[in-house]
Design an enzyme around this catalytic site. Structure first.
Site, mmCIF file in Angstrom:
data_model
loop_
_atom_site.group_PDB
_atom_site.id
_atom_site.type_symbol
_atom_site.label_atom_id
_atom_site.label_comp_id
_atom_site.label_asym_id
_atom_site.label_seq_id
_atom_site.Cartn_x
_atom_site.Cartn_y
_atom_site.Cartn_z
ATOM 1 N N CYS A 140 0.838 -1.202 0.000
ATOM 2 C CA CYS A 140 0.000 0.000 0.000
ATOM 3 C C CYS A 140 0.869 1.247 0.000
ATOM 4 O O CYS A 140 1.456 1.602 1.025
ATOM 5 C CB CYS A 140 -0.926 -0.010 1.215
ATOM 6 S SG CYS A 140 -1.843 1.541 1.439
ATOM 7 N N CYS A 143 -0.209 3.957 2.385
ATOM 8 C CA CYS A 143 0.073 3.663 3.792
ATOM 9 C C CYS A 143 1.556 3.870 4.111
ATOM 10 O O CYS A 143 1.902 4.426 5.155
ATOM 11 C CB CYS A 143 -0.297 2.221 4.126
ATOM 12 S SG CYS A 143 -1.982 1.747 3.699
ATOM 13 N N ASP A 144 2.435 3.421 3.219
ATOM 14 C CA ASP A 144 3.862 3.348 3.528
ATOM 15 C C ASP A 144 4.760 4.176 2.611
ATOM 16 O O ASP A 144 5.976 4.207 2.811
ATOM 17 C CB ASP A 144 4.316 1.880 3.467
ATOM 18 C CG ASP A 144 3.511 0.994 4.401
ATOM 19 O OD1 ASP A 144 3.236 1.433 5.529
ATOM 20 O OD2 ASP A 144 3.152 -0.131 4.000
#
Length: 323
Positions: A140, A143-144
């Protein structure tokens, strides 16, 4: 252990599950939605929603929040618990049977079940993959991706998700390399045009991943040219392998159904997706499925919502069989 009964129990709080919750609760049925982590499913990791009627350039997280509000406002109860097991019964005489779902905290009994657990990211089936998960391998970008400001990252995949990941990362990382096993992207043309217009993108078409490597953290990826997409990269002569130093890898090679709990209980196809009819019924009376967990042609937000509405309608009809 706590015990609770309900009319309709929905497993999963993505678009399908939340929509089912809205329709079920508005239909006057006691409705419980069980979600293990966070409502929204894949919406949470989707940056821009551009093809949902009524929503223009809305983030997935915003849409997920609105869907969750709708379910709660309609009267559905959302609980955050991990499911340990399920017990779906089928009476031989054709009479309706109660179904059970057991979590870490509660034993739920329901007249009807709607499975809406969706699908998760498919992982690279290569050497050292498990060693570097959360140590350089991610699924993701939203997300990261922030960990890779001004660094070099790899994106593996050819579809919409892969191109969207690369587009997002291109605004953060210094350089993005895309590894695609096909001779061209399978993503929507508008996304591909945006990607190919960027000057910090490099694309390796017709290449597959051989392995990933590093020390305490990921440091490189090795790829090989493919004659056919189905070819095993390991079968390619080592002299043709290419090793690329990188800081992180984002894998976007499709999704796998989250159906482990239901294996050998409801009927699945060979890929693990739940088989349903046009009423979203499974092979077990009173058990329905909706959204990306189902065997279907198109997996989009609108189709998940449609599935959830249909499943809830028919699950409500089923509950009337109980006296």
């Amino acid at each position: 252990m706590n015990k609770e009964t309900t009319d309709i129990l929905i497993i999963g709080g993505g678009p399908a599950g939340l929509t089912a919750g809205v329709y079920s609760a508005r239909g006057g049925k006691k409705t419980i939605i069980i979600e293990e982590q966070m409502c929204g499913g894949q919406l949470i990791v989707t940056q821009d929603i551009e093809n949902m009627p009524g929503y223009t350039f809305t983030t997935g997280a915003e849409l997920a929040m609105e869907m969750q509000k709708s379910a709660i406002t309609s009267g559905a109860k959302i609980v955050y618990e991990r499911i340990n097991s399920v017990d779906f019964k089928t009476n031989e005489d054709g009479s309706p049977s109660l179904h059970k779902v057991i979590t870490t905290e509660t034993e739920y009994t329901a007249k009807a079940i709607i499975i809406a657990t969706g699908a998760g990211a498919r992982k690279l089936n290569v050497k050292n993959n498990e060693l570097y998960e959360a140590k350089g391998i991610h699924y993701c970008a939203h997300c990261d991706g922030s960990f890779y400001k001004d660094k070099h990252v790899i994106v593996v995949g050819t579809g919409n998700s892969a191109v969207e990941e690369a587009l997002y990362l291109a605004n953060i990382a210094k350089h993005v390399t895309v590894i695609a096993k096909y001779e061209k992207f399978t993503a929507q043309a508008i996304l591909v045009d945006k990607l190919t217009a960027l000057d910090n993108i490099r694309i390796y078409f017709k290449h597959g991943v051989v392995c990933v490597d590093g020390n305490s953290k990921l440091a490189s990826i090795t790829i090989a040219p493919l004659e056919q997409p189905q070819q095993d990269p390991l079968a390619v002569d080592v002299s043709r392998h290419i090793t690329i130093n990188c800081d992180g890898i984002f894998v976007a090679i499709g999704r796998e159904p989250s159906s482990r709990l239901f294996k050998d209980i409801v009927e699945l196809n060979k890929l693990g997706y739940i088989k349903v009819n046009d009423k979203m019924e499974t092979n077990i009376s009173g058990v329905y499925a909706a959204g990306d967990i189902c065997e279907k042609q198109l997996r989009q937000i609108v189709t998940a919502c449609s599935d959830g509405a249909i499943a809830a309608l028919n699950a409500g009809i089923h509950t009337r069989k109980f006296k």
